[in-house]
Design an enzyme around this catalytic site. Structure first.
Site, PDB file in Angstrom:
ATOM      1  N   LYS A  78       0.842  -0.895   0.011  1.00 54.96           N
ATOM      2  CA  LYS A  78      -0.137   0.234   0.256  1.00 54.96           C
ATOM      3  C   LYS A  78       0.770   1.838  -0.071  1.00 54.96           C
ATOM      4  O   LYS A  78       0.299   2.006  -0.952  1.00 54.96           O
ATOM      5  CB  LYS A  78      -1.228  -0.337   0.835  1.00 54.96           C
ATOM      6  CG  LYS A  78      -1.534   1.006   1.133  1.00 54.96           C
ATOM      7  CD  LYS A  78      -2.852   1.700   2.440  1.00 54.96           C
ATOM      8  CE  LYS A  78      -3.944   0.683   2.248  1.00 54.96           C
ATOM      9  NZ  LYS A  78      -4.901   0.629   3.617  1.00 54.96           N
TER      10      LYS A  78
ATOM     11  N   GLU B 257       8.957  -6.338   4.945  1.00 53.22           N
ATOM     12  CA  GLU B 257       9.471  -7.123   4.491  1.00 53.22           C
ATOM     13  C   GLU B 257       9.412  -7.353   3.396  1.00 53.22           C
ATOM     14  O   GLU B 257      10.351  -7.844   1.802  1.00 53.22           O
ATOM     15  CB  GLU B 257       8.450  -8.417   5.214  1.00 53.22           C
ATOM     16  CG  GLU B 257       8.436  -8.648   5.943  1.00 53.22           C
ATOM     17  CD  GLU B 257       7.571  -7.739   7.193  1.00 53.22           C
ATOM     18  OE1 GLU B 257       7.648  -7.870   8.850  1.00 53.22           O
ATOM     19  OE2 GLU B 257       7.356  -6.902   6.740  1.00 53.22           O
TER      20      GLU B 257
ATOM     21  N   GLY C 253      -5.939  -4.248   4.373  1.00 50.89           N
ATOM     22  CA  GLY C 253      -5.178  -4.488   4.010  1.00 50.89           C
ATOM     23  C   GLY C 253      -5.928  -6.182   3.158  1.00 50.89           C
ATOM     24  O   GLY C 253      -5.577  -6.539   2.336  1.00 50.89           O
ATOM     25  N   ARG C 254      -6.464  -7.032   4.701  1.00 47.60           N
ATOM     26  CA  ARG C 254      -6.995  -7.819   4.071  1.00 47.60           C
ATOM     27  C   ARG C 254      -8.288  -8.330   3.840  1.00 47.60           C
ATOM     28  O   ARG C 254      -8.574  -9.393   2.948  1.00 47.60           O
ATOM     29  CB  ARG C 254      -7.406  -8.526   5.934  1.00 47.60           C
ATOM     30  CG  ARG C 254      -8.112  -7.769   6.314  1.00 47.60           C
ATOM     31  CD  ARG C 254      -8.025  -7.920   8.203  1.00 47.60           C
ATOM     32  NE  ARG C 254      -8.809  -7.784   9.440  1.00 47.60           N
ATOM     33  CZ  ARG C 254      -8.378  -6.078   9.385  1.00 47.60           C
ATOM     34  NH1 ARG C 254      -7.164  -5.565   8.620  1.00 47.60           N
ATOM     35  NH2 ARG C 254      -8.933  -5.530  10.217  1.00 47.60           N
TER      36      ARG C 254
ATOM     37  N   GLU D 246      -6.930 -10.941  12.410  1.00 49.71           N
ATOM     38  CA  GLU D 246      -6.761  -9.654  12.747  1.00 49.71           C
ATOM     39  C   GLU D 246      -7.932  -8.396  12.740  1.00 49.71           C
ATOM     40  O   GLU D 246      -7.606  -7.483  12.871  1.00 49.71           O
ATOM     41  CB  GLU D 246      -5.530  -9.209  11.210  1.00 49.71           C
ATOM     42  CG  GLU D 246      -4.579  -8.070  10.800  1.00 49.71           C
ATOM     43  CD  GLU D 246      -3.536  -8.034   9.600  1.00 49.71           C
ATOM     44  OE1 GLU D 246      -3.028  -8.309  10.028  1.00 49.71           O
ATOM     45  OE2 GLU D 246      -4.156  -7.944   8.536  1.00 49.71           O
TER      46      GLU D 246
ATOM     47  N   HIS E 242      -6.716 -38.047   8.910  1.00 47.70           N
ATOM     48  CA  HIS E 242      -5.777 -38.873   9.287  1.00 47.70           C
ATOM     49  C   HIS E 242      -4.504 -37.639   9.995  1.00 47.70           C
ATOM     50  O   HIS E 242      -3.794 -37.999  10.832  1.00 47.70           O
ATOM     51  CB  HIS E 242      -4.437 -38.878   7.904  1.00 47.70           C
ATOM     52  CG  HIS E 242      -5.744 -40.271   7.512  1.00 47.70           C
ATOM     53  ND1 HIS E 242      -6.195 -41.453   7.791  1.00 47.70           N
ATOM     54  CD2 HIS E 242      -6.347 -39.976   6.395  1.00 47.70           C
ATOM     55  CE1 HIS E 242      -6.666 -41.815   6.808  1.00 47.70           C
ATOM     56  NE2 HIS E 242      -7.427 -41.057   5.865  1.00 47.70           N
TER      57      HIS E 242
ATOM     58  N   LYS F   2       5.955  -4.044  14.386  1.00 48.27           N
ATOM     59  CA  LYS F   2       6.291  -3.327  13.094  1.00 48.27           C
ATOM     60  C   LYS F   2       7.815  -2.161  13.749  1.00 48.27           C
ATOM     61  O   LYS F   2       8.681  -1.678  13.632  1.00 48.27           O
ATOM     62  CB  LYS F   2       5.336  -2.737  12.312  1.00 48.27           C
ATOM     63  CG  LYS F   2       4.940  -3.757  10.866  1.00 48.27           C
ATOM     64  CD  LYS F   2       4.216  -3.125   9.983  1.00 48.27           C
ATOM     65  CE  LYS F   2       3.918  -3.932   9.272  1.00 48.27           C
ATOM     66  NZ  LYS F   2       2.475  -3.396   8.124  1.00 48.27           N
TER      67      LYS F   2
END
Length: 557
Positions: free
Chosen positions: A216, A222, A277-278, A363, A394, A505
């Site tokens: 953004k 990162e 963001g999400r 979040e 399993h 952050k």
């Protein structure tokens, strides 16, 4: 118009409301109820407690919900601010009160003619313009018209992002793999661990690779570290900085920073501060999706989400799929005591859906204060986890069947099989239905006192897609978005900020900037660990890290 929040002198407390107290009493009264007995008492239970919206079918009958409980949960929704907040979200009012922003991912898939006004301005023309930009670019790349520096067509697309700039597009591209362009391969880099991007780059040809930098603010630590590594690799391989513009594009609000990186202005795809963001895969962050399945496929995803939006906006609460799913979750979280929610897709194409929904839910509703900043005295968001069903049977299903944890499950599958593997799909679906039945029924083969029996009475929903198409996937994602929103409104929390993310952050930036100091500002453990880190990095390495962290310390995804 902004969200009006007035704190009364006599503060309303959710847990002291008459409806909440009634639900607590109902929990005591129904604690020993068996789900299977509800079916014996009401042969129409499946018909009453199932619902279709477009290509999605929800069966919520296998829950420990009596008619009285469901009635009170709906009363809880009616007495909340849900109807008001829902209208405010769709109309562009400021409902993200801590960041003073509207929340308009719904505008991104608005396919009607209705304007959406933010600060006195209709945002729809800008959204339409960005869609057209995505259309032109995706069609040029997919057709081979877009050439790399050597004149060859693009064959590999690498999306560099993190959080919402990675999880949504990554999940959608993998879910819709059968719709993907046959000559394009897609790679997603998110981890700051250098091994991740090195592994991706190792198999690529720079002349035929396109990089999308998805951030953004164009300052996320990162993402920028990975983007710079990719750029350095590209220049070393291609031999000319001038060629960067033919191989790097960006989805960002920061046009200036993207251009300084070497991206051409016309290849910066805009999105807006009111896109969380999400929730951003509907914006230009969804560029990889348009490249993978074509712009028409991307529009089909928007169409499916828009149809779910319309259902959420207009259907009565008693017949509203997101509302019902939200209320069922509230019942288990706040009254039954469940701590987690399992997402189990019986469809390998949806193997990344649990990770996507994990971010969306945790979040958004991982909050301990209400919209006034007061601590809440009730549980909010659950721990969301899961994986594909066949593997789960399993692995962790043993704990769910016979362990001490109480875990509601969402089973998700598509009905239509792939040609040639119909027997596989039949086995897949029958396994899922068997598990949902077994969780409800349990086993008492050796009598009620048999220590090896499964107690049953474990709740689940079954959510079926007619077929895994872009439209149905869009509807599925929007369904969960609105479910999370409803729960946040009833809990009176802000589902659209993420201060916990920002804290990590900020501290990462502070540590990077002061890596050479023996500061007493950090605890003894952090100081000791920093000492071990210092010994493994040269001064240049540490300086590079400090620079990157300083620029990205306040970034959003």
């Amino acid at each position: 118009m902004n969200l009006v929040i007035e704190e009364d002198t006599e503060v309303f407390q959710l847990t002291r409301s008459v409806t909440w107290q009634s639900l607590l009493k109902l929990r005591e009264q129904t604690a020993n109820d068996r789900i299977r007995d509800y079916f014996a008492q009401d042969p129409q239970r499946f018909d009453k407690m199932s619902l279709r919206v477009g290509g999605l079918f929800l069966d919520y009958s296998k829950h420990q919900l009596s008619d009285a409980v469901l009635e009170k949960l709906l009363e809880l929704a009616h007495h909340s601010a849900l109807v008001q907040r829902r209208a405010q979200m769709f109309s562009g009012d400021i409902i993200n009160v801590t960041e003073n922003r509207p929340v308009l991912h719904t505008a991104l898939r608005n396919l009607g003619d209705q304007p959406v006004i933010v600060d006195g301005k209709d945002v729809m023309p800008e959204i339409h313009a960005t869609r057209e930009q995505i259309k032109r670019f995706s069609e040029a790349v997919r057709s081979g018209e877009w050439k790399g520096y050597s004149g060859e067509r693009i064959r590999d697309v690498v999306n560099i992002g993190i959080g919402g700039s990675d999880l949504g597009p990554n999940m959608a591209c993998r879910a819709l793999l059968k719709h993907r362009h046959p000559e394009l391969n897609f790679h997603f880099v998110s981890n700051v661990d250098g091994a991740h991007i090195q592994k991706v780059l190792r198999g690529l040809n720079p002349a035929t690779t396109l990089f999308i930098v998805s951030t953004k603010t164009f300052s996320t630590q990162e993402t920028l570290l990975n983007a710079r590594t990719a750029r350095r690799w590209f220049v070393e391989q291609a031999g000319d900085d001038a060629d960067v513009g033919a191989h790097f594009v960006a989805a960002s609000t920061n046009r200036k920073a993207a251009m300084e990186f070497g991206i051409r202005e016309e290849n910066v795809f805009e999105f807006w501060a009111w896109v969380g963001g999400r929730y951003s895969m509907w914006s230009s962050i969804g560029l990889p999706i348009a490249l993978a399945i074509g712009f028409e496929g991307f529009i089909e995803m928007l169409q499916g989400a828009w149809e779910m939006d319309q259902h959420f906006l207009h259907a009565p609460l008693e017949e509203n799929m997101p509302v019902l799913m939200a209320l069922i979750g509230i019942w288990y979280i706040n009254f039954v005591g469940a701590e987690t929610q399992a997402i189990v897709p019986y469809d390998q194409a949806l193997h990344q859906l649990p990770s996507f929904l994990q971010q969306l839910d945790m979040e958004s509703n991982g909050k301990s204060v209400d919209i006034f900043g007061r601590p809440v005295d009730y549980k909010t968001g659950p721990i969301v986890w899961g994986q594909t069903g066949s593997n789960g049977q399993h692995a962790f299903f043993q704990l769910l069947h016979q362990g001490t944890r109480y875990v509601p499950i969402d089973f998700i599958a598509s009905l239509k099989p792939e040609p040639g593997v119909e027997d596989h799909h039949f086995a897949l679906l029958t396994n899922m239905l068997a598990q949902a039945n077994a969780f409800m029924e349990g086993s008492q083969q050796g009598g009620d006192l048999d220590p090896y029996s499964c107690p049953g009475n474990r709740p689940s929903s079954v959510l079926l897609l007619d077929e895994l198409t872009p439209r149905n996937l869009g509807a599925l994602i929007a369904l969960y978005e609105h479910k999370v929103f409803v729960q946040g409104v009833i809990w009176n929390i802000n589902s659209f900020d993420q201060w916990g993310v920002q804290l990590g952050k900020r501290i990462a930036g502070e540590i990077s900037e002061r890596i050479d100091e023996r500061s007493q500002d950090f605890d003894a453990s952090t100081q000791g660990l920093l000492g071990l880190v210092r010994g493994h990095f040269k001064t240049d390495d540490k300086s590079a890290g400090k620079t990157t962290a300083r620029k990205g310390s306040k970034a959003n995804h």
